[in-house]
Motif scaffolding. Sequence first.
Motif, PDB file in Angstrom:
ATOM      1  N   ILE A   1      82.694   2.186 -12.617  1.00 33.36           N
ATOM      2  CA  ILE A   1      82.456   3.859 -12.871  1.00 33.36           C
ATOM      3  C   ILE A   1      83.957   4.903 -13.149  1.00 33.36           C
ATOM      4  CG2 ILE A   1      81.754   5.249 -10.943  1.00 33.36           C
ATOM      5  CD1 ILE A   1      80.106   3.481  -9.182  1.00 33.36           C
ATOM      6  N   ILE A   2      83.133   5.578 -14.059  1.00 36.70           N
ATOM      7  CA  ILE A   2      84.529   6.157 -14.193  1.00 36.70           C
ATOM      8  C   ILE A   2      83.959   7.693 -12.992  1.00 36.70           C
ATOM      9  CG2 ILE A   2      85.304   7.767 -16.421  1.00 36.70           C
ATOM     10  CD1 ILE A   2      85.494   5.175 -16.633  1.00 36.70           C
ATOM     11  N   GLU A   3      84.720   7.770 -12.135  1.00 37.92           N
ATOM     12  CA  GLU A   3      84.591   8.879 -11.286  1.00 37.92           C
ATOM     13  C   GLU A   3      84.856  10.156 -11.742  1.00 37.92           C
ATOM     14  OE1 GLU A   3      87.152   7.338  -8.444  1.00 37.92           O
ATOM     15  OE2 GLU A   3      86.166   5.871  -7.928  1.00 37.92           O
ATOM     16  N   ASN A   4      85.442  10.289 -12.852  1.00 36.23           N
ATOM     17  CA  ASN A   4      86.013  12.069 -13.211  1.00 36.23           C
ATOM     18  C   ASN A   4      84.509  12.288 -13.958  1.00 36.23           C
ATOM     19  OD1 ASN A   4      86.986  10.747 -14.185  1.00 36.23           O
ATOM     20  ND2 ASN A   4      89.011  12.272 -14.884  1.00 36.23           N
ATOM     21  N   TYR A   5      83.430  11.861 -14.572  1.00 34.23           N
ATOM     22  CA  TYR A   5      82.834  11.812 -15.856  1.00 34.23           C
ATOM     23  C   TYR A   5      82.509  12.508 -16.232  1.00 34.23           C
ATOM     24  CZ  TYR A   5      78.663  10.718 -13.651  1.00 34.23           C
ATOM     25  OH  TYR A   5      77.312  11.630 -13.795  1.00 34.23           O
ATOM     26  N   ALA A   6      81.558  13.724 -14.761  1.00 30.14           N
ATOM     27  CA  ALA A   6      81.085  14.734 -15.142  1.00 30.14           C
ATOM     28  C   ALA A   6      81.954  15.893 -15.431  1.00 30.14           C
ATOM     29  CB  ALA A   6      80.300  14.869 -13.726  1.00 30.14           C
ATOM     30  N   LYS A   7      83.504  15.915 -15.424  1.00 28.94           N
ATOM     31  CA  LYS A   7      84.629  17.433 -15.830  1.00 28.94           C
ATOM     32  C   LYS A   7      84.719  16.941 -17.072  1.00 28.94           C
ATOM     33  CE  LYS A   7      88.471  17.511 -13.294  1.00 28.94           C
ATOM     34  NZ  LYS A   7      89.071  17.458 -12.570  1.00 28.94           N
ATOM     35  N   LEU A   8      84.960  15.671 -17.762  1.00 31.27           N
ATOM     36  CA  LEU A   8      85.437  15.296 -18.666  1.00 31.27           C
ATOM     37  C   LEU A   8      83.841  15.753 -19.709  1.00 31.27           C
ATOM     38  CD1 LEU A   8      87.162  11.450 -18.251  1.00 31.27           C
ATOM     39  CD2 LEU A   8      87.716  13.995 -18.927  1.00 31.27           C
TER      40      LEU A   8
ATOM     41  N   LYS B   1      85.580  -3.872  -2.013  1.00 30.03           N
ATOM     42  CA  LYS B   1      85.080  -3.106  -3.358  1.00 30.03           C
ATOM     43  C   LYS B   1      83.621  -2.264  -2.795  1.00 30.03           C
ATOM     44  CE  LYS B   1      83.736  -3.687  -8.072  1.00 30.03           C
ATOM     45  NZ  LYS B   1      83.079  -2.500  -8.541  1.00 30.03           N
ATOM     46  N   THR B   2      82.661  -2.812  -2.259  1.00 30.16           N
ATOM     47  CA  THR B   2      81.412  -2.452  -2.048  1.00 30.16           C
ATOM     48  C   THR B   2      81.163  -0.833  -1.228  1.00 30.16           C
ATOM     49  OG1 THR B   2      80.582  -4.907  -1.859  1.00 30.16           O
ATOM     50  CG2 THR B   2      78.995  -3.420  -0.933  1.00 30.16           C
ATOM     51  N   VAL B   3      82.351  -1.002  -0.135  1.00 32.24           N
ATOM     52  CA  VAL B   3      82.196  -0.364   0.418  1.00 32.24           C
ATOM     53  C   VAL B   3      82.777   1.206  -0.313  1.00 32.24           C
ATOM     54  CG1 VAL B   3      83.639   0.838   2.573  1.00 32.24           C
ATOM     55  CG2 VAL B   3      83.584  -1.650   2.682  1.00 32.24           C
ATOM     56  N   ARG B   4      83.737   0.946  -1.016  1.00 27.17           N
ATOM     57  CA  ARG B   4      84.731   1.653  -2.108  1.00 27.17           C
ATOM     58  C   ARG B   4      83.828   1.869  -2.761  1.00 27.17           C
ATOM     59  NH1 ARG B   4      88.464  -0.865  -3.562  1.00 27.17           N
ATOM     60  NH2 ARG B   4      90.142  -1.015  -1.772  1.00 27.17           N
ATOM     61  N   ASP B   5      82.511   1.951  -3.795  1.00 27.91           N
ATOM     62  CA  ASP B   5      81.871   1.859  -4.915  1.00 27.91           C
ATOM     63  C   ASP B   5      80.407   2.865  -4.028  1.00 27.91           C
ATOM     64  OD1 ASP B   5      83.453   0.653  -6.252  1.00 27.91           O
ATOM     65  OD2 ASP B   5      81.876  -0.912  -6.600  1.00 27.91           O
ATOM     66  N   THR B   6      79.997   2.064  -2.547  1.00 32.46           N
ATOM     67  CA  THR B   6      79.168   3.384  -2.029  1.00 32.46           C
ATOM     68  C   THR B   6      79.144   4.265  -1.217  1.00 32.46           C
ATOM     69  OG1 THR B   6      78.114   1.044  -1.548  1.00 32.46           O
ATOM     70  CG2 THR B   6      77.015   2.892  -0.330  1.00 32.46           C
ATOM     71  N   LEU B   7      80.602   4.599  -1.053  1.00 29.30           N
ATOM     72  CA  LEU B   7      81.195   5.798  -0.465  1.00 29.30           C
ATOM     73  C   LEU B   7      81.682   6.451  -1.357  1.00 29.30           C
ATOM     74  CD1 LEU B   7      82.332   6.987   2.559  1.00 29.30           C
ATOM     75  CD2 LEU B   7      84.621   5.561   1.774  1.00 29.30           C
ATOM     76  N   ASN B   8      82.907   6.616  -2.623  1.00 21.79           N
ATOM     77  CA  ASN B   8      83.478   7.435  -3.489  1.00 21.79           C
ATOM     78  C   ASN B   8      82.952   8.504  -4.185  1.00 21.79           C
ATOM     79  OD1 ASN B   8      85.986   6.020  -2.385  1.00 21.79           O
ATOM     80  ND2 ASN B   8      86.618   4.949  -3.915  1.00 21.79           N
ATOM     81  N   PRO B   9      81.228   7.415  -4.898  1.00 20.71           N
ATOM     82  CA  PRO B   9      81.037   9.012  -5.617  1.00 20.71           C
ATOM     83  C   PRO B   9      79.930  10.187  -4.553  1.00 20.71           C
ATOM     84  CG  PRO B   9      80.143   6.198  -6.103  1.00 20.71           C
ATOM     85  CD  PRO B   9      81.234   6.273  -4.845  1.00 20.71           C
TER      86      PRO B   9
ATOM     87  N   LYS C   1      62.458   9.840  -1.846  1.00 15.28           N
ATOM     88  CA  LYS C   1      64.065   9.215  -2.306  1.00 15.28           C
ATOM     89  C   LYS C   1      64.201   8.527  -2.153  1.00 15.28           C
ATOM     90  CE  LYS C   1      63.023  14.291   0.113  1.00 15.28           C
ATOM     91  NZ  LYS C   1      63.170  14.841  -1.188  1.00 15.28           N
ATOM     92  N   VAL C   2      65.955   7.256  -2.977  1.00 13.24           N
ATOM     93  CA  VAL C   2      66.439   6.674  -2.695  1.00 13.24           C
ATOM     94  C   VAL C   2      67.637   6.618  -3.225  1.00 13.24           C
ATOM     95  CG1 VAL C   2      66.657   4.483  -3.596  1.00 13.24           C
ATOM     96  CG2 VAL C   2      64.876   5.662  -4.293  1.00 13.24           C
ATOM     97  N   MET C   3      68.414   6.143  -1.626  1.00 11.71           N
ATOM     98  CA  MET C   3      70.167   6.238  -2.105  1.00 11.71           C
ATOM     99  C   MET C   3      70.735   5.260  -1.921  1.00 11.71           C
ATOM    100  SD  MET C   3      72.220   7.352   1.194  1.00 11.71           S
ATOM    101  CE  MET C   3      73.529   7.836   0.894  1.00 11.71           C
ATOM    102  N   TYR C   4      70.513   4.192  -3.293  1.00 11.34           N
ATOM    103  CA  TYR C   4      71.026   3.012  -3.241  1.00 11.34           C
ATOM    104  C   TYR C   4      73.041   2.229  -2.654  1.00 11.34           C
ATOM    105  CZ  TYR C   4      67.891   3.081  -7.093  1.00 11.34           C
ATOM    106  OH  TYR C   4      66.372   2.849  -7.370  1.00 11.34           O
ATOM    107  N   THR C   5      72.601   1.254  -2.361  1.00 10.00           N
ATOM    108  CA  THR C   5      74.487   0.661  -2.003  1.00 10.00           C
ATOM    109  C   THR C   5      74.467   0.438  -3.553  1.00 10.00           C
ATOM    110  OG1 THR C   5      72.748  -0.827  -1.359  1.00 10.00           O
ATOM    111  CG2 THR C   5      73.071   0.264   0.391  1.00 10.00           C
ATOM    112  N   TRP C   6      75.945   0.249  -3.113  1.00 11.00           N
ATOM    113  CA  TRP C   6      76.365  -0.255  -4.487  1.00 11.00           C
ATOM    114  C   TRP C   6      76.816  -1.695  -4.075  1.00 11.00           C
ATOM    115  CZ3 TRP C   6      73.498   1.191  -7.725  1.00 11.00           C
ATOM    116  CH2 TRP C   6      73.131   3.037  -8.002  1.00 11.00           C
ATOM    117  N   ALA C   7      76.026  -2.900  -3.693  1.00  6.19           N
ATOM    118  CA  ALA C   7      77.346  -4.080  -4.009  1.00  6.19           C
ATOM    119  C   ALA C   7      76.909  -4.742  -4.747  1.00  6.19           C
ATOM    120  CB  ALA C   7      76.547  -4.108  -2.570  1.00  6.19           C
ATOM    121  N   GLY C   8      76.551  -4.256  -5.743  1.00  8.05           N
ATOM    122  CA  GLY C   8      76.275  -5.557  -6.855  1.00  8.05           C
ATOM    123  C   GLY C   8      74.879  -6.178  -5.887  1.00  8.05           C
ATOM    124  N   PRO C   9      75.189  -7.099  -7.119  1.00  5.14           N
ATOM    125  CA  PRO C   9      73.808  -8.586  -6.682  1.00  5.14           C
ATOM    126  C   PRO C   9      74.778  -9.727  -5.838  1.00  5.14           C
ATOM    127  CG  PRO C   9      74.242  -8.399  -9.738  1.00  5.14           C
ATOM    128  CD  PRO C   9      75.114  -7.961  -8.470  1.00  5.14           C
TER     129      PRO C   9
END
Length: 610
Positions: free
Chosen positions: A103-110, A264-272, A388-396
């Motif tokens: 995931i490119i976290e600063n993609y919106a700015k770029l 990683k799962t925690v980070r991916d679900t949290l950071n964005p 409404k949907v909130m995805y958890t980004w844990a991957g398969p």
Amino acid sequence: MCGIVGYVGKSQAAPILLDGLSKLEYRGYDSAGMAVYDGSKIEYEKAKGRLRLLSEKTHDGATMQGTIGIGHTRWATHGEPSETNAHPHLNEDETIAVVHNGIIENYAKLKDKLIKRGYNFKSETDTEVVAHLLDYYYKAGNDPLACVTKVMHRVEGAYALGIIFADYPDQIYSVRKDSPLIVGLGKDGNLIASDVPAVLKYTREVYFIENEEIARLSEGSIEFFDVDGQPIEKQSKTIDWDVDAAEKGGYDHFMIKEIHEEPKTVRDTLNPRIKNDTVDIEELGMTDEEIRAISRIRIVACGSAYHTGVTAKYVFEDMARIPVEVDIASEFRYRNPILQENELVIAISQSGETADTKEAVRMARAMGNMTLAIVNVVGSSIAREAEKVMYTWAGPEISVATTKAYSAQLIALYLLAMKFADVRGLLPADEMKSLIADLKKLPEQIEMLLGNKERIQKFANRFVAAKDVFFIGRGIDYAISMEGSLKLKEISYIHSEAYAAGELKHGTISLIEEGTLVAAVATQDNIYPKTVSNIVECKTRGAFILAVTTVGHEDIEDVADYVMYIPQTNKYFANSLAIIPLQLFGYYVSVGKGFDVDHPRNLAKSVTVE
Ligand code: G6P
């Protein structure tokens, strides 16, 4: 999570790319694509859905000519699964193609900056910025290697990239940061991939690419560079895994692999969802008025997801002062339940396919209530069913006993509670800041706990013959106990029960005998002395006490026989840490008994029957 592959050599690339992708489908499978240089231009094909659709579209790759190419199998994060959002992504001239995992976290700015410079975007993905950014640097006169290093300096987040340039038709560029990447040294060509199984058919000589290293592959050479474009030396390794084991990334079971993926799962679900020191869940499209109007929250879920709901009850009620009811979905469905006006129904499900949870959502919608799904699988039935949907980004998640998806669900629920508390004026900015700081520490703290796994394994080996185990705790610690107990029983087949610590004496304590294992969870300061009293009641009756507590409560060693410490965190987040030793305990007991950990008897990963 996505998978990337690349090939440059003497053979036709597309069939090799498809074969490699087929070994990476466990990483994502909502769409796929390939780009190949056909001798005069970059040709590409994409298909929404499983990889087989891309194979059909390209006649198993036969229709795509060329001996250099890159491929991708997607697990959507930014932008729904569709052909447009599928990789590869290209610059407007279609002279540069990119596949990306991460995931490119600063993609919106770029993206904003690139749009201002006249770039047009076709997809909703974060990846497309990489293609345009490469184009920008290339047109400014940089060679491909310099373009790649410049992009690395600009993008934040996680990435493994495969890149081809039409002007350099014999080279693949590849780079990684926090997403896996390997390079395979083949006989008639070289390969890149997200994971070893994708290249095993062609080679067992593999380079593991480290963070911020660049690889440049051509038919007869592989070169490596650092983030500043300086050449570096790397040693290849010979892989002796069979393909099956390699798919577990070298771990013995998917369960232990997935436990290791929790940071990683925690980070991916949290950071964005953290922006400017606050929680940003605009993705839900819930207005502040709607949040303020919530009169009650009803959580419906099954199994471990239900246990995250029980944790959430304590968090929502204390932090956001919203009353919460937690229902087992199959009970809710058949009870003629009463939902009040403005009651928000939250469905939690890893698979998004659990029949009872799905039906509970349908019922709540039919009653006119707002429904919100916390789901791990993009586009799954529950995700589609809920408003409404909130995805958890844990991957398969492959192991039947859930671990990383459970951890991701907790994070999603904490974030919701924080947002609701904030909107309802109950979370001052400094408290919000400190909660966010504690959340951000969780991945590292989980890593620390994983570092202690051998100690837990030794302890688990002592209890492989246990007949009954009791898990006790109060408040959030009770919710943790429920999940700890479920983990143990589902994979080790040892009878175990979770009890609210204060309730034990009203009957169940009669089952405690000399040597019975009682796992006591005591992370919550306000009720710690009460739990200690309950521990003593069990110990007096001969129980062997395993205590799970927070650093700082060393006095527990006066009453417990064995202690597992977790690092200090905010009281709301203790579950995210305390569950790690308990998951490991369940895992190692099952291993000690020689069971098929990933496929426990009688269970299924996704329960689509009532
Ligand atoms: C099954 C799984 C459990 C899971 C439960 C709910 O029983 O074995 O691990 O917690 O279903 O599944 P869901 O996909 O809805 O989270």
